[in-house]
Design a protein around this motif. Structure first.
Motif, mmCIF file in Angstrom:
data_model
loop_
_atom_site.group_PDB
_atom_site.id
_atom_site.type_symbol
_atom_site.label_atom_id
_atom_site.label_comp_id
_atom_site.label_asym_id
_atom_site.label_seq_id
_atom_site.Cartn_x
_atom_site.Cartn_y
_atom_site.Cartn_z
ATOM 1 N N ASN A 156 4.634 -36.821 46.902
ATOM 2 C CA ASN A 156 4.411 -35.957 48.065
ATOM 3 C C ASN A 156 5.567 -36.065 49.072
ATOM 4 O OD1 ASN A 156 2.803 -34.129 49.538
ATOM 5 N ND2 ASN A 156 1.935 -35.782 50.785
ATOM 6 N N GLU A 157 6.555 -36.885 48.772
ATOM 7 C CA GLU A 157 7.664 -37.110 49.695
ATOM 8 C C GLU A 157 8.579 -35.882 49.742
ATOM 9 O OE1 GLU A 157 9.768 -40.683 48.774
ATOM 10 O OE2 GLU A 157 7.925 -41.722 48.162
ATOM 11 N N PRO A 158 8.934 -35.396 50.935
ATOM 12 C CA PRO A 158 9.805 -34.213 51.045
ATOM 13 C C PRO A 158 11.172 -34.420 50.412
ATOM 14 C CG PRO A 158 8.748 -34.706 53.152
ATOM 15 C CD PRO A 158 8.475 -35.870 52.247
ATOM 16 N N ASP A 159 11.678 -35.655 50.444
ATOM 17 C CA ASP A 159 13.004 -35.919 49.898
ATOM 18 C C ASP A 159 12.938 -36.612 48.538
ATOM 19 O OD1 ASP A 159 11.931 -38.232 50.850
ATOM 20 O OD2 ASP A 159 13.723 -38.913 51.939
ATOM 21 N N TYR A 160 11.792 -36.459 47.841
ATOM 22 C CA TYR A 160 11.617 -37.086 46.524
ATOM 23 C C TYR A 160 12.640 -36.522 45.543
ATOM 24 C CZ TYR A 160 9.449 -38.061 41.977
ATOM 25 O OH TYR A 160 9.198 -38.455 40.679
ATOM 26 N N ILE A 161 13.267 -37.382 44.775
ATOM 27 C CA ILE A 161 14.250 -36.976 43.768
ATOM 28 C C ILE A 161 13.603 -37.067 42.390
ATOM 29 C CG2 ILE A 161 16.489 -37.520 42.739
ATOM 30 C CD1 ILE A 161 17.319 -38.731 45.414
ATOM 31 N N ARG A 179 14.997 -33.579 35.460
ATOM 32 C CA ARG A 179 16.021 -32.652 35.963
ATOM 33 C C ARG A 179 16.824 -32.041 34.821
ATOM 34 N NH1 ARG A 179 19.029 -36.093 40.508
ATOM 35 N NH2 ARG A 179 20.174 -34.135 40.825
ATOM 36 N N GLN A 180 16.998 -32.791 33.750
ATOM 37 C CA GLN A 180 17.764 -32.282 32.620
ATOM 38 C C GLN A 180 17.015 -31.226 31.829
ATOM 39 O OE1 GLN A 180 18.871 -35.795 30.429
ATOM 40 N NE2 GLN A 180 20.125 -36.599 32.117
ATOM 41 N N LEU A 181 15.684 -31.293 31.805
ATOM 42 C CA LEU A 181 14.937 -30.310 31.003
ATOM 43 C C LEU A 181 14.669 -29.010 31.757
ATOM 44 C CD1 LEU A 181 11.613 -30.003 31.717
ATOM 45 C CD2 LEU A 181 11.579 -32.315 30.823
ATOM 46 N N LEU A 182 14.726 -29.001 33.081
ATOM 47 C CA LEU A 182 14.361 -27.809 33.854
ATOM 48 C C LEU A 182 15.249 -26.592 33.571
ATOM 49 C CD1 LEU A 182 13.412 -29.321 37.344
ATOM 50 C CD2 LEU A 182 11.913 -28.781 35.404
ATOM 51 N N PRO A 183 16.576 -26.720 33.434
ATOM 52 C CA PRO A 183 17.406 -25.530 33.239
ATOM 53 C C PRO A 183 17.099 -24.757 31.959
ATOM 54 C CG PRO A 183 18.743 -27.385 33.954
ATOM 55 C CD PRO A 183 17.399 -27.930 33.620
#
Length: 390
Positions: free
Chosen positions: A6-11, A17-21
């Motif tokens: 729920n953190e606004p700056d969560y990474i 991140r690699q599978l999203l594109p």
């Protein structure tokens, strides 16, 4: 399925991140979209998750390809992964979990959760919480909703005398308004929590508990102190009902509620439906349930023969505490409902009731067990009769 903070700056983790594109269709709540949209490819489609699940899954199927779904915390913990398994059991699913909200609240309070019991009242009845409290679980994690709030939980616990717990309320965990507060139950009833919240209950002491509640500890009918199934008879009757593996008990003619309450304490997994036509017994059962910390008994008032029994779960055990002189008709009515191996127990004072029970159950081809006769103090002998449907 991707669980997120729920953190606004969560990474997001590198693997995510690699599978999203390589995907184009994404889904989740509006709040999730605000948290992850910066990671999504430029030309993507977002499907909002709202209330209508059949429509949502039709939208998923229309794409005939993979859908990336974002959810809070761990999707496998009372989460959307379970919803997928329900509405699309054949779907292939890969889950990338984050910590669930109960874990985050434990982290914030340095609480070991190795023995924690998790329950949910989010969009559900009170059953899971009631059962855990009756068994006096030492530490409980509770998922709440907009009606069953921390304040509502505290109110219910106080009403049923579960005063041996302290409450920790976690709000907007990981968010801008993150906080964790420890309450005594009396303080929690007046607390208005952030809409995103969960609860941990910590047992502070163990309440005294024994199988067999003394008769004088039940509120009874005015001027009729003997209108109660006496404790030795009550415990023997429950034993005859063979409830350890049962699911649903019907208590017909509950009066003070002593049989239902004893069963609820001894077998918290049971669903109990209690029937009574005397209006003065309605409040009597409520008082005794509160006094003996046994929430969750379903109360049905009115003439049993005029009650729509199909509104209630089918019993595999029935205790007959009263029959209004219509025992044969009652047994025949129960026979149309009771499944194979379902049991009926009657406490007979009069020889006429004993004979009628035996004759009718034999006619219906039930298996009859050896009757047991118990006499308590100077009261009349009670014959406990047990029959099982073949």
């Amino acid at each position: 399925m991707i669980g997120i903070s729920n953190e606004p700056d969560y990474i997001l983790p590198d693997a995510v991140r690699q599978l999203l594109p390589s995907h184009s269709v994404f889904s989740g709540g509006k709040r999730h979209y605000e948290l992850v949209k910066k990671y999504l490819p430029a030309h993507h489609q977002w499907i909002d998750i709202q209330g209508n699940m059949p429509v949502l899954f039709e939208q998923f199927r229309d794409h005939k390809g993979p859908v990336v779904v974002f959810a809070s915390g761990d999707p496998l913990f009372y989460g959307f992964a379970g919803t997928i398994q329900k509405f699309d059991p054949t779907a292939e699913m890969k889950v990338y979990p984050y910590f669930n909200s109960i874990q985050l609240l434990c982290h914030a309070n340095n609480l070991s959760y190795a023995s924690l019991v998790n329950v949910s009242v989010h969009g559900r009845a009170w059953d899971e919480l009631d059962n855990a409290l009756i068994t006096q679980a030492p530490i409980l994690g509770v998922l709440t909703d907009q009606q069953k709030t921390p304040a509502a939980i505290a109110q219910r616990m106080l009403a049923y005398n579960f005063t041996n717990y302290r409450m920790i309320v976690g709000e907007d965990l990981g968010g801008l308004h993150h906080r964790s507060t420890v309450f005594e139950l009396n303080g929690a009833v007046n607390h208005t929590a952030h809409p995103l919240n969960c609860v941990i209950l910590i047992r502070t002491s163990r309440q005294a508990f024994s199988h067999g509640i003394a008769d004088h500890l039940f509120d009874g009918l005015e001027n009729r102190p003997n209108m109660i199934t006496k404790m030795p008879v009550r415990l023997t009757s429950l034993s005859c009902l063979d409830l350890a593996e049962g699911h649903v008990l019907w208590d017909i003619g509950f009066c003070t509620g002593s049989v239902s309450i004893e069963a609820r304490r001894s077998y918290p997994h049971l669903r109990i439906v209690a029937f009574e036509q005397r209006p003065e017994c309605e409040e009597l059962l409520d008082r005794n349930m509160r006094r003996h910390s046994t929430p969750g008994i379903t109360k049905v008032m009115g003439d049993f023969f005029e009650t729509n029994l199909h509104l209630h779960p089918v019993p595999d055990a029935v205790f007959i505490g009263g029959h209004g002189g219509r025992l044969e008709a009652l047994l025949r009515k129960l026979d149309t409902i009771l499944p194979s191996r379902g049991r009926i127990v009657l406490n007979a004072v009069k020889e006429e009731s004993k004979d009628q029970f035996i004759k009718t159950t034999q006619t219906l081809d039930y298996r009859l067990f050896e009757p047991m006769v118990i006499r308590v103090d100077d009261h009349n002998p009670i014959t406990i009769l047990t029959a099982e449907k073949r």
